[in-house]
Motif scaffolding. Sequence first.
Motif, mmCIF file in Angstrom:
data_model
loop_
_atom_site.group_PDB
_atom_site.id
_atom_site.type_symbol
_atom_site.label_atom_id
_atom_site.label_comp_id
_atom_site.label_asym_id
_atom_site.label_seq_id
_atom_site.Cartn_x
_atom_site.Cartn_y
_atom_site.Cartn_z
ATOM 1 N N PHE A 119 0.812 -1.203 0.000
ATOM 2 C CA PHE A 119 0.000 0.000 0.000
ATOM 3 C C PHE A 119 0.854 1.265 0.000
ATOM 4 C CE2 PHE A 119 -3.778 2.273 1.609
ATOM 5 C CZ PHE A 119 -4.744 1.607 0.879
ATOM 6 N N HIS A 120 2.005 1.173 0.643
ATOM 7 C CA HIS A 120 2.872 2.358 0.771
ATOM 8 C C HIS A 120 4.215 2.173 0.079
ATOM 9 C CE1 HIS A 120 0.406 3.536 4.585
ATOM 10 N NE2 HIS A 120 -0.144 3.990 3.476
ATOM 11 N N GLY A 121 4.290 1.236 -0.873
ATOM 12 C CA GLY A 121 5.532 1.038 -1.618
ATOM 13 C C GLY A 121 6.532 0.180 -0.863
ATOM 14 N N ASN A 122 7.809 0.230 -1.314
ATOM 15 C CA ASN A 122 8.838 -0.633 -0.733
ATOM 16 C C ASN A 122 10.143 0.150 -0.624
ATOM 17 O OD1 ASN A 122 10.758 -2.661 -0.181
ATOM 18 N ND2 ASN A 122 9.476 -4.179 -1.218
ATOM 19 N N HIS A 123 10.689 0.129 0.574
ATOM 20 C CA HIS A 123 11.896 0.909 0.842
ATOM 21 C C HIS A 123 13.145 0.261 0.236
ATOM 22 C CE1 HIS A 123 14.193 3.922 2.960
ATOM 23 N NE2 HIS A 123 13.130 4.338 3.590
ATOM 24 N N ARG A 124 13.020 -0.980 -0.238
ATOM 25 C CA ARG A 124 14.192 -1.656 -0.829
ATOM 26 C C ARG A 124 14.427 -1.210 -2.260
ATOM 27 N NH1 ARG A 124 15.505 -6.657 2.274
ATOM 28 N NH2 ARG A 124 14.162 -6.536 4.088
ATOM 29 N N ASP A 125 13.445 -0.486 -2.831
ATOM 30 C CA ASP A 125 13.591 0.047 -4.180
ATOM 31 C C ASP A 125 13.645 1.569 -4.107
ATOM 32 O OD1 ASP A 125 13.328 -2.479 -5.445
ATOM 33 O OD2 ASP A 125 11.173 -2.380 -5.083
ATOM 34 N N ALA A 126 14.432 2.167 -5.011
ATOM 35 C CA ALA A 126 14.542 3.629 -5.020
ATOM 36 C C ALA A 126 14.700 4.089 -6.464
ATOM 37 C CB ALA A 126 15.741 4.061 -4.186
ATOM 38 N N TYR A 127 14.532 5.385 -6.673
ATOM 39 C CA TYR A 127 14.749 5.922 -8.022
ATOM 40 C C TYR A 127 15.175 7.377 -7.960
ATOM 41 C CZ TYR A 127 9.956 7.777 -7.586
ATOM 42 O OH TYR A 127 8.830 8.443 -7.151
ATOM 43 N N CYS A 128 15.766 7.842 -9.076
ATOM 44 C CA CYS A 128 16.246 9.219 -9.160
ATOM 45 C C CYS A 128 15.072 10.143 -9.478
ATOM 46 C CB CYS A 128 17.315 9.316 -10.245
ATOM 47 S SG CYS A 128 17.748 11.013 -10.660
ATOM 48 N N MET A 129 14.967 11.236 -8.732
ATOM 49 C CA MET A 129 13.846 12.159 -8.939
ATOM 50 C C MET A 129 14.009 12.989 -10.212
ATOM 51 S SD MET A 129 13.375 13.244 -4.959
ATOM 52 C CE MET A 129 12.123 14.490 -5.097
ATOM 53 N N GLU A 130 15.226 12.970 -10.833
ATOM 54 C CA GLU A 130 15.448 13.707 -12.097
ATOM 55 C C GLU A 130 15.241 12.804 -13.302
ATOM 56 O OE1 GLU A 130 16.046 16.905 -12.746
ATOM 57 O OE2 GLU A 130 15.943 17.358 -10.603
ATOM 58 N N CYS A 131 16.042 11.688 -13.349
ATOM 59 C CA CYS A 131 16.049 10.884 -14.584
ATOM 60 C C CYS A 131 15.276 9.572 -14.438
ATOM 61 C CB CYS A 131 17.486 10.599 -15.027
ATOM 62 S SG CYS A 131 18.330 9.398 -13.979
ATOM 63 N N SER A 132 14.709 9.318 -13.245
ATOM 64 C CA SER A 132 13.879 8.134 -12.972
ATOM 65 C C SER A 132 14.636 6.807 -12.965
ATOM 66 C CB SER A 132 12.698 8.022 -13.964
ATOM 67 O OG SER A 132 11.959 9.197 -13.961
ATOM 68 N N LYS A 133 15.972 6.852 -13.087
ATOM 69 C CA LYS A 133 16.739 5.603 -13.056
ATOM 70 C C LYS A 133 16.498 4.882 -11.724
ATOM 71 C CE LYS A 133 21.390 3.875 -13.279
ATOM 72 N NZ LYS A 133 22.789 4.198 -13.188
ATOM 73 N N ARG A 134 16.265 3.560 -11.830
ATOM 74 C CA ARG A 134 15.959 2.800 -10.609
ATOM 75 C C ARG A 134 17.227 2.232 -9.990
ATOM 76 N NH1 ARG A 134 10.649 2.722 -9.880
ATOM 77 N NH2 ARG A 134 10.840 1.244 -8.155
#
Length: 253
Positions: A119-134
């Motif tokens: 419901f609130h996503g997963n902290h083990r995954d992240a991404y760049c707020m500029e280029c969206s790279k995961r």
Amino acid sequence: MTEELISRAARDILQAKKVVALTGAGMSVESNIAPFRGKGGIWEKYDPVEYAYIDVLIRNPGKTWILLSEMQKEILKAKPNPGHVSLAELERLGHLSSIITQNVDGLHHEAGNKNIIEFHGNHRDAYCMECSKRIKAEMISLESLPPRCECGGVIRPDVVFFGEAIPHQALTQSHQEARSCNVMLVIGTSAEVQPAASLPDIAKSHGAIIIEINIEATAFTGYTSSYFIKGKAGEILPQIVALVKSASANPAA
Ligand code: NAD
Ligand code: ZN
């Protein structure tokens, strides 16, 4: 008293066509991940308004990352506890249709559950707020905050911040699960974070039995909950699942 309620929960699960679990931060306390509210909670140290709103992440990401880096370290060290393991067993036995979790620690996945709505996503995954790279959390260096992508953009975890919308698919699926279940297990959640806190009411208004497991009473207790089992998730769930398992193995007994 608790023993009777544990037997009652096992019976209700065995008789139900569809069982769904809603889990909150209390589910992972025995995996040494602090909850937000209550004793030892993260909010004792960090005011959510100051740290956990999306506009703070945008305006002052270094500040939000002080809180995020603490959560990230805890989450990456954590292992599923007997409560997580029991829910995975319940799914394998064919007595748990899905877990709707508010947790961002990925421990239900690690325990082996397949049908999980985050419901609130997963902290083990992240991404760049500029280029969206995961990027995976374990690859993020926390030496200087906020962590940055090679493009210079700020990295953020793939979780829902206060002030952000719940992912559309998680919202529709969880409403569907709440409307269609006969039993909802409500485990370690304070009933204070909306819209997740409305799911037990939706389930109840469609005829489901609501079984609440928590170390202390919440706003659900005595109202939304059909009954309340007071205790730790990691101690109560293994007892319920052991009864379900033995009844499934000896249906006539
Ligand atoms: P919360 O922090 O508001 O409440 C935790 C609840 O768990 C309380 O009602 C408490 O009495 C209960 N609890 C504590 N220990 C328990 C145990 N051993 N067994 C059973 N119950 C126990 O949590 P929330 O309602 O889930 O909402 C806070 C939000 O914080 C969540 O949406 C989540 O996104 C986020 N969060 C997630 C994690 C995580 O991923 N593990 C940790 C902290 C916060
Ligand atoms: Zn980038």
